[in-house]
Scaffold this motif. Structure first.
Motif, PDB file in Angstrom:
ATOM      1  N   GLY A 128       7.684  -8.928   8.304  1.00 38.11           N
ATOM      2  CA  GLY A 128       7.040  -9.617   9.222  1.00 38.11           C
ATOM      3  C   GLY A 128       5.302  -9.463   9.293  1.00 38.11           C
ATOM      4  O   GLY A 128       4.862  -8.876   8.324  1.00 38.11           O
ATOM      5  N   LYS A 129       4.749  -9.913  10.155  1.00 36.67           N
ATOM      6  CA  LYS A 129       3.188  -9.722  10.333  1.00 36.67           C
ATOM      7  C   LYS A 129       2.612  -8.330  10.047  1.00 36.67           C
ATOM      8  O   LYS A 129       3.163  -7.362  10.695  1.00 36.67           O
ATOM      9  CB  LYS A 129       2.711 -10.226  11.779  1.00 36.67           C
ATOM     10  N   PRO A 130       1.818  -8.246   9.103  1.00 41.09           N
ATOM     11  CA  PRO A 130       1.200  -6.959   8.789  1.00 41.09           C
ATOM     12  C   PRO A 130       0.099  -6.792  10.050  1.00 41.09           C
ATOM     13  O   PRO A 130      -0.076  -7.342  10.726  1.00 41.09           O
ATOM     14  CB  PRO A 130       0.404  -7.167   7.608  1.00 41.09           C
ATOM     15  N   TYR A 131      -0.473  -5.410   9.776  1.00 39.13           N
ATOM     16  CA  TYR A 131      -1.357  -5.051  10.820  1.00 39.13           C
ATOM     17  C   TYR A 131      -2.720  -6.058  10.935  1.00 39.13           C
ATOM     18  O   TYR A 131      -3.004  -6.495   9.868  1.00 39.13           O
ATOM     19  CB  TYR A 131      -1.782  -3.698  10.264  1.00 39.13           C
ATOM     20  N   ASP A 132      -3.202  -6.047  11.936  1.00 37.61           N
ATOM     21  CA  ASP A 132      -4.164  -7.084  12.134  1.00 37.61           C
ATOM     22  C   ASP A 132      -5.322  -7.180  11.062  1.00 37.61           C
ATOM     23  O   ASP A 132      -5.608  -8.296  10.692  1.00 37.61           O
ATOM     24  CB  ASP A 132      -4.976  -6.780  13.766  1.00 37.61           C
ATOM     25  N   TYR A 154       0.622 -15.627  -0.585  1.00 36.47           N
ATOM     26  CA  TYR A 154       1.231 -14.805   0.491  1.00 36.47           C
ATOM     27  C   TYR A 154       2.805 -15.341   1.085  1.00 36.47           C
ATOM     28  O   TYR A 154       2.600 -16.540   1.487  1.00 36.47           O
ATOM     29  CB  TYR A 154       0.367 -14.179   1.507  1.00 36.47           C
ATOM     30  N   LYS A 155       3.438 -14.415   1.177  1.00 39.51           N
ATOM     31  CA  LYS A 155       4.752 -14.999   1.813  1.00 39.51           C
ATOM     32  C   LYS A 155       5.199 -13.799   2.777  1.00 39.51           C
ATOM     33  O   LYS A 155       4.969 -12.669   2.405  1.00 39.51           O
ATOM     34  CB  LYS A 155       5.862 -15.121   0.823  1.00 39.51           C
ATOM     35  N   GLN A 156       5.778 -14.336   3.806  1.00 40.59           N
ATOM     36  CA  GLN A 156       6.341 -13.447   4.868  1.00 40.59           C
ATOM     37  C   GLN A 156       7.714 -13.756   5.340  1.00 40.59           C
ATOM     38  O   GLN A 156       8.005 -14.870   5.585  1.00 40.59           O
ATOM     39  CB  GLN A 156       5.273 -13.562   6.124  1.00 40.59           C
ATOM     40  N   VAL A 157       8.313 -12.659   5.424  1.00 41.68           N
ATOM     41  CA  VAL A 157       9.667 -12.876   6.003  1.00 41.68           C
ATOM     42  C   VAL A 157       9.966 -11.943   7.329  1.00 41.68           C
ATOM     43  O   VAL A 157       9.644 -10.653   7.106  1.00 41.68           O
ATOM     44  CB  VAL A 157      10.740 -12.530   5.079  1.00 41.68           C
ATOM     45  N   THR A 182       4.709  -5.596   0.189  1.00 42.24           N
ATOM     46  CA  THR A 182       3.740  -4.817   1.279  1.00 42.24           C
ATOM     47  C   THR A 182       4.697  -4.570   2.546  1.00 42.24           C
ATOM     48  O   THR A 182       5.175  -5.427   3.269  1.00 42.24           O
ATOM     49  CB  THR A 182       2.415  -5.350   1.679  1.00 42.24           C
ATOM     50  N   ILE A 183       4.992  -3.310   2.596  1.00 41.37           N
ATOM     51  CA  ILE A 183       5.901  -2.945   3.802  1.00 41.37           C
ATOM     52  C   ILE A 183       5.051  -1.951   4.643  1.00 41.37           C
ATOM     53  O   ILE A 183       4.500  -0.766   4.376  1.00 41.37           O
ATOM     54  CB  ILE A 183       7.102  -1.980   3.210  1.00 41.37           C
ATOM     55  N   GLN A 184       4.855  -2.415   5.873  1.00 38.49           N
ATOM     56  CA  GLN A 184       4.276  -1.432   6.946  1.00 38.49           C
ATOM     57  C   GLN A 184       5.553  -0.576   7.601  1.00 38.49           C
ATOM     58  O   GLN A 184       6.133  -1.071   8.251  1.00 38.49           O
ATOM     59  CB  GLN A 184       3.615  -2.190   8.065  1.00 38.49           C
ATOM     60  N   ARG A 185       5.152   0.829   7.367  1.00 39.78           N
ATOM     61  CA  ARG A 185       6.083   1.654   8.147  1.00 39.78           C
ATOM     62  C   ARG A 185       6.061   1.751   9.526  1.00 39.78           C
ATOM     63  O   ARG A 185       7.046   1.632  10.458  1.00 39.78           O
ATOM     64  CB  ARG A 185       5.945   3.135   7.434  1.00 39.78           C
ATOM     65  N   THR A 191       5.873  -4.067  19.157  1.00 40.98           N
ATOM     66  CA  THR A 191       6.892  -3.445  19.793  1.00 40.98           C
ATOM     67  C   THR A 191       8.080  -3.317  18.910  1.00 40.98           C
ATOM     68  O   THR A 191       9.163  -2.767  19.231  1.00 40.98           O
ATOM     69  CB  THR A 191       7.124  -3.915  21.117  1.00 40.98           C
ATOM     70  N   ARG A 192       8.104  -3.640  17.674  1.00 42.19           N
ATOM     71  CA  ARG A 192       9.360  -3.506  16.709  1.00 42.19           C
ATOM     72  C   ARG A 192       9.512  -1.802  16.460  1.00 42.19           C
ATOM     73  O   ARG A 192       8.429  -1.117  16.553  1.00 42.19           O
ATOM     74  CB  ARG A 192       9.329  -4.350  15.529  1.00 42.19           C
ATOM     75  N   PRO A 193      10.563  -1.462  15.957  1.00 41.80           N
ATOM     76  CA  PRO A 193      10.666   0.147  15.931  1.00 41.80           C
ATOM     77  C   PRO A 193       9.890   0.363  14.614  1.00 41.80           C
ATOM     78  O   PRO A 193       9.947  -0.609  13.402  1.00 41.80           O
ATOM     79  CB  PRO A 193      12.142   0.335  15.694  1.00 41.80           C
ATOM     80  N   THR A 194       9.354   1.573  14.445  1.00 38.19           N
ATOM     81  CA  THR A 194       8.964   2.014  13.078  1.00 38.19           C
ATOM     82  C   THR A 194      10.060   2.213  12.173  1.00 38.19           C
ATOM     83  O   THR A 194      11.093   2.520  12.504  1.00 38.19           O
ATOM     84  CB  THR A 194       8.134   3.310  13.491  1.00 38.19           C
ATOM     85  N   LEU A 195       9.834   1.965  10.937  1.00 36.25           N
ATOM     86  CA  LEU A 195      10.706   2.146   9.903  1.00 36.25           C
ATOM     87  C   LEU A 195      11.037   3.777   9.189  1.00 36.25           C
ATOM     88  O   LEU A 195      10.013   4.340   8.946  1.00 36.25           O
ATOM     89  CB  LEU A 195      10.286   1.346   8.411  1.00 36.25           C
TER      90      LEU A 195
END
Ligand SMILES: *Cc1c(COP(=O)(O)O)cnc(C)c1O
Length: 441
Positions: A128-132, A154-157, A182-185, A191-195
């Motif tokens: 999803g959306k990366p950090y602002d 850029y693509k986003q899933v 790019t994966i944001q941990r 509010t999604r959970p942290t990975l």
């Protein structure tokens, strides 16, 4: 009276003298005492990571000479070169770049992306959306010098509604042009959970199965030392973060790091300084002592921040507020969200955190229209290092659902005091009922 009883009595008195009522003290103390098992688990984590850090320092023969810096070009900077090897050993990567010239986390991430992508390549975010701030780096929001301007697409899933990875969508999105993922941990300010590293492992191995040549980068901000493994232990080619968060241990006054494959780090070094120069230049000036000592303290400091977050989660959960993560969940970053549902709650919470600070404890934060945000934002930070969010800090946008994001605490004692102050403030302002302790315990 036993020694511990005498100390307890003195602690109660000093809390009272610092504006914590008996009622708030008792309520908070009951919650703190109920978390003994969690504290043991966190202590075990920090013990493991402390040894990992000491082991890496010893292996690389860190010496007093390493703590001195260089000026000018910074050729043959022993301390800088050794520190980068220490980072590489902690993250179990081939190489690392750890520099005061990397100005912040966003800069470190931008550097990682811009140096490893070339015109015609595509970047994919499968979470999803990366950090602002990365929106402008990538060009999701137009900006000078964005990846988009250089012809990098850029693509986003997005994650599925239940928070799981959309494996089908990811498989479809990976194509011939996909060079990097790019994966944001950390959840950041979502509010999604942290990975967890377990989930990162699952995601990275899936991406590699689709195309083994794709570079997997993890935005590790706020995640360092919150588990015994780092993303690079589960297949990430590159991990990136800020030194004024976890790995700086509160002492690093500036800086960022990248740890990863030789190829990724070489690309980044050539971009940070210049083609041909790479890692060979970059004077460390006077920061190395703080970088080393901060890294040495980082496992303990991160554990303290985790204790503060777990305490806050349990206290506010018991009072009936929505908290993410909840009081029982395992932790993969140091951020705690508490939803108050009204602006007054967010403001009172931040003012409470500020009132617990050693620096600027006498000022009171107010919401303001910060550039780049679509609503007023309130921020509490009484920090030794400006903007440092491994130090006790809290902030929240003044918009629904009126959630506050809280993180840090160099010592758990400070974190505990800060959370007690927030409860005190919320009670004094009438946002939490005066008889809260009778309703909920
Ligand atoms: C803090 C953070 C960043 C950006 O770091 P800055 O130092 O604020 O530029 C990026 N990603 C995540 C997940 C963060 O928490």
């Amino acid at each position: 009276m036993s020694e511990i009883e005498r100390k307890t009595e003195q602690i109660e008195q000093i809390y009272a003298s610092m504006g914590i009522s008996r009622q708030v003290y008792d309520y908070a103390q009951d919650i703190w005492n109920s978390l003994k098992e969690r504290w043991e688990e966190i202590d075990a984590l920090s013990e493991y990571n402390q040894l990992k850090v000491i082991g890496a320092m010893q292996k690389n023969k860190v010496s007093e000479a390493c703590l001195l810096g260089t000026t000018g070009y910074g050729y043959n900077d022993l301390g800088r070169e050794t520190l980068e090897q220490v980072y590489a050993d902690i993250f179990h990567t081939q190489d690392a770049l750890v520099r005061p010239q990397i100005t912040c986390g966003t800069h470190a991430l931008a550097l990682a992306l811009m140096s490893n992508l070339r015109p015609g390549d595509e970047l994919l975010s499968p979470v999803g959306k990366p950090y602002d701030t990365l929106e402008e780096v990538i060009g999701i929001r137009p900006s000078k010098g964005s990846l988009k301007e250089y012809g990098i697409s850029y693509k986003q899933v997005d994650l599925l509604p239940d928070g799981n990875f959309d494996f089908e969508g990811i498989k479809k999105a990976i194509n011939q042009k996909t060079k990097m993922v790019t994966i944001q941990r950390s959840k950041g300010y979502q509010t999604r959970p942290t990975l967890s590293t377990d989930r990162l492992s699952q995601l990275i191995s899936f991406v590699k199965k689709c195309n083994p040549n794709v570079i997997c980068m993890v935005d590790n901000c706020y995640g360092e030392f919150t588990e015994t493994r780092e993303p690079s232990d589960v297949g990430a080619d590159l991990v990136v973060g800020s030194l004024i968060k976890n790995p700086g241990g509160g002492l690093a006054p500036v800086g960022g790091y990248l740890a990863g494959t030789k190829e990724c780090i070489e690309n980044a070094a050539y971009r940070l300084t210049s083609p041909g120069l790479g890692k060979e230049v970059g004077a460390s000036l006077q920061v190395l002592g703080a970088f080393y000592q901060g890294l040495f303290l980082a496992p303990a400091v991160t554990a303290n921040a985790l204790k503060a977050a777990i305490f806050a989660a349990n206290l506010y959960e018991k009072l009936g507020f929505d908290v993410v993560p909840n009081g029982k969940e395992s932790r993969h970053d140091i951020i705690q969200a508490v939803t108050f549902g009204n602006p007054e709650g967010v403001i009172a919470f931040c003012q409470g955190i500020q009132q617990a600070a050693g620096v600027d404890g006498h000022v009171s934060p107010e919401p303001w229209d910060m550039p780049g945000y679509d609503s007023p934002v309130i921020m509490a930070a009484g920090a030794f290092v400006s903007g440092s969010s491994i130090e006790l800090s809290a902030d929240g946008p003044i918009k629904p659902p009126y959630a506050v994001y809280f993180q840090g605490g160099l010592t758990w004692q400070h974190g505990k005091f800060g959370i007690m102050k927030t409860l005190q403030k919320l009670v004094e302002k009438g946002i939490i009922m005066k008889d809260f302790d009778k309703r909920n315990l």
